[in-house]
Design an enzyme around this catalytic site. Structure first.
Site, PDB file in Angstrom:
ATOM      1  CG  ASP A 486      -1.843   0.335   0.557  1.00  0.00           C
ATOM      2  OD1 ASP A 486      -2.785   1.149  -0.049  1.00  0.00           O
ATOM      3  OD2 ASP A 486      -2.792   0.802   1.791  1.00  0.00           O
ATOM      4  CG  ASP A 551      -9.599   2.375  -0.217  1.00  0.00           C
ATOM      5  OD1 ASP A 551      -8.854   1.313  -0.386  1.00  0.00           O
ATOM      6  OD2 ASP A 551      -8.283   3.222   0.346  1.00  0.00           O
TER       7      ASP A 551
HETATM    8  C1  DGJ Z   1      -5.651   1.817   1.394  1.00  0.00           C
HETATM    9  C2  DGJ Z   1      -6.566   0.757   1.208  1.00  0.00           C
HETATM   10  O1  DGJ Z   1      -6.874   0.500  -0.131  1.00  0.00           O
HETATM   11  C3  DGJ Z   1      -7.052  -0.131   2.215  1.00  0.00           C
HETATM   12  O2  DGJ Z   1      -7.339  -1.301   0.857  1.00  0.00           O
HETATM   13  C4  DGJ Z   1      -6.707  -0.342   3.104  1.00  0.00           C
HETATM   14  O3  DGJ Z   1      -5.531  -1.302   2.734  1.00  0.00           O
HETATM   15  C5  DGJ Z   1      -6.193   0.643   4.491  1.00  0.00           C
HETATM   16  N1  DGJ Z   1      -5.605   1.518   3.052  1.00  0.00           N
HETATM   17  C6  DGJ Z   1      -5.993   0.285   5.275  1.00  0.00           C
HETATM   18  O4  DGJ Z   1      -4.477   0.932   5.839  1.00  0.00           O
END
Ligand code: DGJ
Length: 738
Positions: A486, A551
């Site tokens: 990430d 997300d």
């Molecule tokens: C952003 C990601 O896109 C989410 O899926 C998740 O992993 C969060 N960060 C966790 O902090």
């Protein structure tokens, strides 16, 4: 026949791909001029028997050089339009300390042809360096140019992938003068296009709304897309389509396209000249750009991927998907991407060994193949305010470390994955307390936090090596099969020991860690994520197996996001989750069928709190996952035909056809369902007209049709009806030849 040819009499280079061409002309005074590109009249045939480059020359008057489509326009000569390269030479006797405004600096570059060669193993800058990259040989044309006065060389590279109709262009600059040369602009490539190619499609959006598509007519002037960050960006993505007005649809028409194989500060500029000509420039972003090339040094850029098709926008996607599957994505032993479980929406930061064990047991029981623990498992990470940078299991959550959970997951027959965000650090972390200087900052000035975090300075080799050592040891000790990698903030205050080179050094460091991890652990897969779809591009896909598109897991919003993603990136790289009945972000409630129908369009994942489901619901998950596994080879490796787009008429219709045409997958998602409005029949494409296809959904056979009938009368709307009005309808059908 070799795809790259040079006719010394006409002084023409011809790149002849399966169904498109790209041609250059060497003028008598040594300029490399673009002759044209487009679909071939006869696919795989001899492109043309005769070329007369002079006939294509623009009128010879005083503005000749303005109108001449130079292959790599340099700031200098009599050029005053947008350029691909801008350099500053210092004249002997001047010193760098005297600065850019010293009258002894020369801002004039006149590249002229020196020689050319055809290479078999050339690679762009920032190319993957791990053993799983595709190394099959491809011809690359390399043209060497040199400034008329200064010992400064430019090499233009054109690597051809004839079967996918793709050319990768990149540029190398070499300073053979005695003094440093300042580079103020550097593009990977430049694509001149015919007059009237004004209809531009590009990605626009934001966090949780990635991959929207914007279409606009380019007017005279420059339209510029830039990402001034250390990721690829949510707002825009380095991909474009261009065609003439009313000349292309999803299914027909001449379309040019391009993408950048790079995951940092990038730029795409579209210049519509007063003459009506179009020029596309793709390269490093202009924001805070600086490159000082020492005497004797060279710099090789990443690639700008370009292509052209006469088969409309749909064919653009099929070509670039094919290219990505064949030449870009790591070639692992896993020919199919596994069904994933991810804990984020189930537990958020409330991660404990017992909780994850319970989820893993249920995940295995419904057919999940890869179990990934998301954020919250490490350091002091009880929420997003602390712990980033400390990549050891959180003692309160994992008192015996991570190995017991990893073993449990492996015993259940699943792969084990972990979320990481290695480029970042929370100030409240052991790493930051030990190395407060390891972050991007300007000494003595504020360090702005976003999501309570700062960015590590990859301009320092020791930072990159520290992360590599930590992650490497962790993978070996615990047996990690998958990282969800990430990256959750934009760059501000980009102060680095590397100076302005940090924009490239960050991407170089990121790629190095990923490449080296893949080298040391060939069984390790990586998913690219950046607060959702902020890091999806052909550079990162060279070292990641898949990417998180957004997300936003709301099935209806996600349909639009996935329609967009599919324009440029292959379905086997698109991770999609089925999550809770009521979406955590939009608070919308949708049926399980709809959520599965949307998530089965790429790499299926589950993000639901499984412990809250009853047996009947778990059974539904089991059946749907089993159905996905049946259609998965086609979805992940087939050719996509978009028969309808959510943003255009409220119904997104996809057909994915296997290469051998024996199987196909039909998927329709009707977002809006106005009373009395008919949908379908949907006329299918790409099937075998002589074959009979059995159509089934997850509940069993639905109908039988001949390929010819499906491609003429079409397929009636079988989507599952949940009533009229605002309810969405959807269906996924498997087509198999009888
Ligand atoms: C952003 C990601 O896109 C989410 O899926 C998740 O992993 C969060 N960060 C966790 O902090």
């Amino acid at each position: 026949m070799t795809p790259i040819r040079f006719d010394p009499e006409q002084r023409v280079f011809l790149l002849a791909l399966r169904s498109s061409f790209y041609a250059l002309h060497l003028t008598a005074d040594g300029r490399v001029v673009h002759l044209g590109s487009g679909p071939l009249a006869v696919p795989s045939g001899d492109p043309w028997p005769l070329v007369n480059p002079d006939a294509y020359r623009v009128p010879d008057h005083c503005w000749d050089q303005q109108l001449t489509p130079h292959e790599y326009p340099a700031a200098g000569d009599v050029s005053y339009h947008e350029c691909a390269i801008r350099v500053v030479f210092r004249e002997p006797g001047t010193t760098p300390a005297e600065g850019e405004h010293f009258s002894g600096s020369v801002r004039d570059l006149r590249p002229r042809y020196v020689s050319h060669e055809i290479l078999m193993d050339a690679e762009p800058g920032f190319a993957p360096q791990h053993p799983l990259r595709t190394t099959g040989q491809r011809e690359t044309l390399c043209i060497l140019l040199r400034d008329e006065i200064h010992a400064f060389a430019i090499r233009l590279f054109y690597r051809v992938s004839p079967d996918q109709n793709i050319i990768e262009r990149w540029t190398e600059i070499s300073n053979h003068t005695a003094l440093p040369v300042e580079i103020e602009r550097l593009d990977f490539g430049h694509l001149p296009l015919p007059v009237s190619t004004t209809e531009l499609t590009y990605f626009s959006g934001s966090w949780a709304r990635e991959f929207g598509t914007t279409k606009q007519t380019l007017q005279q002037g420059i339209f510029s897309l830039e990402q001034g960050g250390l990721n690829t960006g949510h707002g825009h993505n380095p991909f474009f389509l261009l065609h003439a007005r009313n000349h292309a649809t999803e299914e027909a028409g001449t379309v040019w396209f391009g993408a950048l194989s790079y995951s940092g500060n990038w730029s795409l500029r579209f210049e519509h000249l007063p003459s009506g000509q179009l020029r596309v420039f793709g390269g490093y972003g202009s924001y805070d750009f600086g490159l000082s090339l020492e005497s004797g040094a060279s710099h090789r850029t990443p690639a700008m991927v370009i292509g052209c098709t006469g088969g409309g926008v749909g064919e653009v996607s099929r070509q670039i998907h094919h290219f990505a599957r064949h030449w870009v994505l790591p070639q692992t032993e896993r020919s199919l991407r596994p069904v994933l479980y991810n804990s984020w929406e189930a537990t958020f930061f409330d991660v404990t060994e017992d909780g994850q064990r319970a989820l893993a047991t249920l995940a295995a029981s419904i057919g999940v193949e890869l179990f990934c623990v998301d954020d919250g498992w490490f350091g002091s990470r009880a929420n997003d305010s602390s712990g980033l940078g400390d990549w050891t299991p959180r003692p309160e959550a994992f008192p015996n470390g991570m190995k017991p959970l990893a073993d449990h997951v492996h015993k259940l027959g699943m792969l084990f994955g972990l979320w990481v965000e290695p480029e970042m650090v929370n100030p409240d972390s052991d790493l930051y307390r030990a190395h407060p200087d390891w972050v991007l900052h300007y000494p003595g000035r504020p360090r702005s936090e976003c999501r309570n975090q700062l960015i590590l300075d990859f301009g320092r080799p020791e930072v990159v090596e520290h992360l590599l050592t930590q992650l490497d040891a962790f993978v070996s000790e615990i047996g990690i099969d998958f990282f969800k990698w990430d990256m959750n903030r934009y760059a501000t205050e980009p102060g680095s020991v590397a100076g302005r080179a940090i924009w490239r050094d960050h991407v170089r460091g990121l790629y190095r860690i990923m490449d080296e991890l893949r080298h040391r652990h060939p069984g390790l897969d990586i998913q690219s994520c950046s607060g959702g779809g902020g890091r999806v591009d052909l550079g990162i896909l060279g070292r990641c197996d898949q990417a998180w598109a957004s997300d936003n897991t709301d099935a209806l919003t996600r349909t639009r996001i996935q329609d967009g993603f599919s324009l440029a990136y292959p379905l086997r790289a698109m991770e999609c989750w089925v999550t809770d009945e009521t979406n955590y972000l939009t608070k919308r409630t949708t049926t399980l069928d709809l959520r599965f129908d949307v998530a089965m369009r790429g790499v299926l994942g589950i993000g639901t709190p499984l412990t809250e489901l009853d047996d009947a619901e778990l059974e539904q998950y089991r059946d749907s996952i089993a159905f996905y596994k049946k259609i998965r080879p086609t979805v992940q490796n087939g050719d996509l035909h978009r028969l309808g787009l959510a943003a255009e008429n409220g119904v997104s219709v996809w057909l994915v056809v296997a290469e051998d045409r024996r199987t196909a997958v039909f998927s329709s998602i009707t977002l809006e369902n106005p009373v009395g409005l008919m949908r379908g029949p949907f006329v299918l494409r790409g099937l075998d007209p002589a074959a009979r296809y059995q159509l089934s959904d997850l509940r069993g056979p639905v109908a039988e049709y001949s390929g010819a009938q499906l491609m003429t009368l079409g397929l009636p709307d079988f989507s599952r009806k949940a009533g009229f009005g605002a309810h969405a309808r959807s269906i996924t059908l498997s087509l198999e030849t009888l």
